[in-house]
Design an enzyme around this catalytic site. Structure first.
Site, PDB file in Angstrom:
ATOM      1  N   PHE A 162       0.843  -1.185   0.000  1.00 24.26           N
ATOM      2  CA  PHE A 162       0.000   0.000   0.000  1.00 24.26           C
ATOM      3  C   PHE A 162       0.888   1.248   0.000  1.00 24.26           C
ATOM      4  O   PHE A 162       1.848   1.341   0.759  1.00 24.26           O
ATOM      5  CB  PHE A 162      -0.897  -0.015   1.244  1.00 24.26           C
ATOM      6  CG  PHE A 162      -1.827   1.154   1.351  1.00 24.26           C
ATOM      7  CD1 PHE A 162      -2.958   1.231   0.559  1.00 24.26           C
ATOM      8  CD2 PHE A 162      -1.581   2.172   2.263  1.00 24.26           C
ATOM      9  CE1 PHE A 162      -3.828   2.313   0.661  1.00 24.26           C
ATOM     10  CE2 PHE A 162      -2.441   3.250   2.369  1.00 24.26           C
ATOM     11  CZ  PHE A 162      -3.568   3.317   1.573  1.00 24.26           C
ATOM     12  N   ASN A 264      -3.732   2.536  10.042  1.00 29.71           N
ATOM     13  CA  ASN A 264      -4.473   2.971   8.863  1.00 29.71           C
ATOM     14  C   ASN A 264      -4.960   1.684   8.208  1.00 29.71           C
ATOM     15  O   ASN A 264      -4.341   1.183   7.268  1.00 29.71           O
ATOM     16  CB  ASN A 264      -3.582   3.772   7.914  1.00 29.71           C
ATOM     17  CG  ASN A 264      -4.318   4.190   6.651  1.00 29.71           C
ATOM     18  OD1 ASN A 264      -5.547   4.179   6.600  1.00 29.71           O
ATOM     19  ND2 ASN A 264      -3.565   4.555   5.622  1.00 29.71           N
ATOM     20  N   PRO A 265      -6.075   1.141   8.690  1.00 29.10           N
ATOM     21  CA  PRO A 265      -6.526  -0.182   8.243  1.00 29.10           C
ATOM     22  C   PRO A 265      -7.336  -0.103   6.954  1.00 29.10           C
ATOM     23  O   PRO A 265      -7.664   0.985   6.481  1.00 29.10           O
ATOM     24  CB  PRO A 265      -7.416  -0.625   9.408  1.00 29.10           C
ATOM     25  CG  PRO A 265      -8.050   0.656   9.859  1.00 29.10           C
ATOM     26  CD  PRO A 265      -6.989   1.726   9.686  1.00 29.10           C
TER      27      PRO A 265
END
Length: 362
Positions: A162, A264-265
Site C-alpha cells: 500500500f 491505517n486499516p
C-alpha cells in the site's frame, strides 16, 4: 447500525522533496530473516548508473513519452478522477530525474543534436516499458520508481505494498504532540497495525527517540520485507521490530502493556473497490483496501482488540473513511458497555475532512 459511505479514494501524487535524500539511503543494504525471507526490490534512484546511452536517444524517448502523456488529456480524470496530462508530464520529469545520474544533462534534451552520452540507472528499453505501463496499465508511478516521499522520509515501496498517503502523516503529528505532554507514553511500547511500508511506525519511532519502542505488524510478507528495509535504512532496528501476523495475534506477549495502538486499516466498503481510480483499485493490494461490506469490519476489530492490549491511559488512533465512520466509531467507543475508553474524539485531515478517531484506555 448500517451506514452507507461514498468517498473518492485516489492514489497520492508523487512528491519530490526540496531537501536531499536522508543520508542513510546511501548505506549498503542487508536483510534480516526475522521479519521476512523476501528480498525487496531496489528503488530506481538507488540503482547504479550502469547503462550508457546517447543523449539523442534519451531525447527520442522523452519526446515519445511526453506525446503519450499529452494524448491522455483529461480522459482519466473524467473516467475515474485519475491524473490528467499535466500531472502525467510532471511524473514523467520525476521518472527522468530518478533515471539519470547527472541531472545537469537534462536541460540538454532540448538541444537538437548532442554527441554526449548519459548514464542511466535503467536500460532505455526498460524506460519505454515503464512509461507504457504508467499510461496503458495505469500503474502508479511509485511502483515504477520504487519509492514514495512521505513527511521527511523517502520510503521504498513496490507492487503489493500500500502506498502511504499524505493525510496519514497527521497520525505521527498526533503522537508527537501527545508525548510532549506525557513522558510515560514516550517511554512505552507502541504498535502500528497494518504497517505496509512501515511509514507510520518509522515516523513514530523517530519522534519517540531512544526512549520508546515500536512494533510494526503486517500480514503481507512483502510488506514486512519492505518495512524491515525501510526501518534499517533509517537506522531504527533497535527501536522498531517488524512482525508478520494478523492484527493482534502476534502481540500476546505484550497484552495490556501497550502505550499506543495506531493503524491505517482497510476501510473501503467492498462494493466500492471496483469504482476506485484505476491506480488504486487495479494495482494496490485489496488486502489493504477492503474493509468489508460497510468498511468498518477491521476498524471495529481494532477497537475491540485495543481494549485488551492497551495499558490504562494508553492511546489509540485509527484512520477512517470519513465523517460517517468517525461519528460511528466515536459513538461506539463512548458507549462501550464495559466503559473501557474515554476522551474519544474526531480529528480532521489537511483538507478539513473528518478522518481520524482517537481515544484513551481508562
Amino acid at each position: 447500525m448500517k451506514i452507507s459511505l461514498i468517498r473518492t479514494y485516489t492514489f497520492p501524487i508523487f512528491r519530490k522533496p526540496s531537501l536531499p535524500f536522508h543520508s542513510t539511503f546511501h548505506k549498503p543494504i542487508s536483510f534480516s530473516s526475522s521479519s521476512s525471507s523476501l528480498k525487496p526490490k531496489t528503488p530506481l534512484f538507488l540503482r547504479p548508473p550502469t547503462h550508457s546511452t546517447p543523449l539523442s536517444d534519451l531525447k527520442k524517448w522523452y519526446t515519445w513519452a511526453k506525446t503519450l502523456a499529452s494524448s491522455v488529456g483529461s480522459s482519466f480524470l473524467h473516467s475515474d478522477n485519475g491524473p490528467d496530462s499535466s500531472l502525467l508530464c510532471r511524473e514523467l520529469n520525476w521518472l527522468l530525474e530518478d533515471s539519470v545520474e547527472d541531472h545537469s544533462l537534462i536541460p540538454q534534451l532540448g538541444i537538437q543534436e548532442s554527441p554526449q552520452h548519459v548514464n542511466l540507472r535503467v536500460d532505455l528499453d526498460e524506460l519505454y516499458c515503464l512509461w507504457k505501463e504508467r499510461i496503458e496499465k495505469r500503474k502508479p508511478l511509485q511502483y515504477l520508481v520504487g519509492c514514495e516521499h512521505w513527511r521527511d522520509l523517502v520510503l521504498c515501496v513496490e507492487e503489493g505494498i500500500f502506498i502511504p498517503r499524505p493525510e496519514t502523516e497527521l497520525m505521527v503529528d498526533m503522537v508527537s504532540d501527545l508525548i510532549e505532554k506525557n513522558e510515560e507514553l514516550r517511554e512505552g511500547l507502541w504498535v502500528d497495525l497494518g504497517t505496509g511500508s512501515g511509514a507510520i511506525a518509522i515516523g513514530i519511532g523517530r519522534v519517540l527517540g531512544k526512549q520508546g519502542k515500536v512494533i510494526a505488524i503486517d500480514l503481507n510478507p512483502v510488506a514486512c520485507s519492505v518495512a524491515a528495509l525501510n526501518v534499517q535504512r533509517y537506522g531504527l532496528q533497535d527501536e522498531i521490530e517488524v512482525r508478520r501476523g494478523f492484527w493482534f495475534e502476534t502481540l500476546k506477549d505484550v497484552e495490556g502493556k501497550l502505550s499506543g495502538v495506531v493503524s491505517n486499516p482497510p476501510y473501503i466498503p467492498s462494493d466500492h473497490i471496483s469504482g476506485l481510480q484505476a491506480e488504486v483499485g487495479e494495482h494496490e493490494p485489496r488486502l489493504a483496501l477492503d474493509g468489508g461490506p460497510n468498511g468498518l469490519e477491521d476498524l471495529l476489530h481494532l477497537c475491540n482488540g485495543a481494549a485488551s492490549m492497551l495499558k490504562p491511559g494508553g492511546f489509540l488512533a485509527f484512520e477512517t473513511n470519513g465523517e460517517k465512520h468517525c461519528k460511528f466509531l466515536v459513538d461506539y467507543l463512548e458507549n462501550d458497555p464495559a466503559g473501557r475508553f474515554c476522551n474519544a474524539k474526531i480529528v480532521s485531515d489537511f483538507a478539513g475532512i473528518q478522518r481520524f478517531v482517537t481515544g484513551f484506555r481508562r
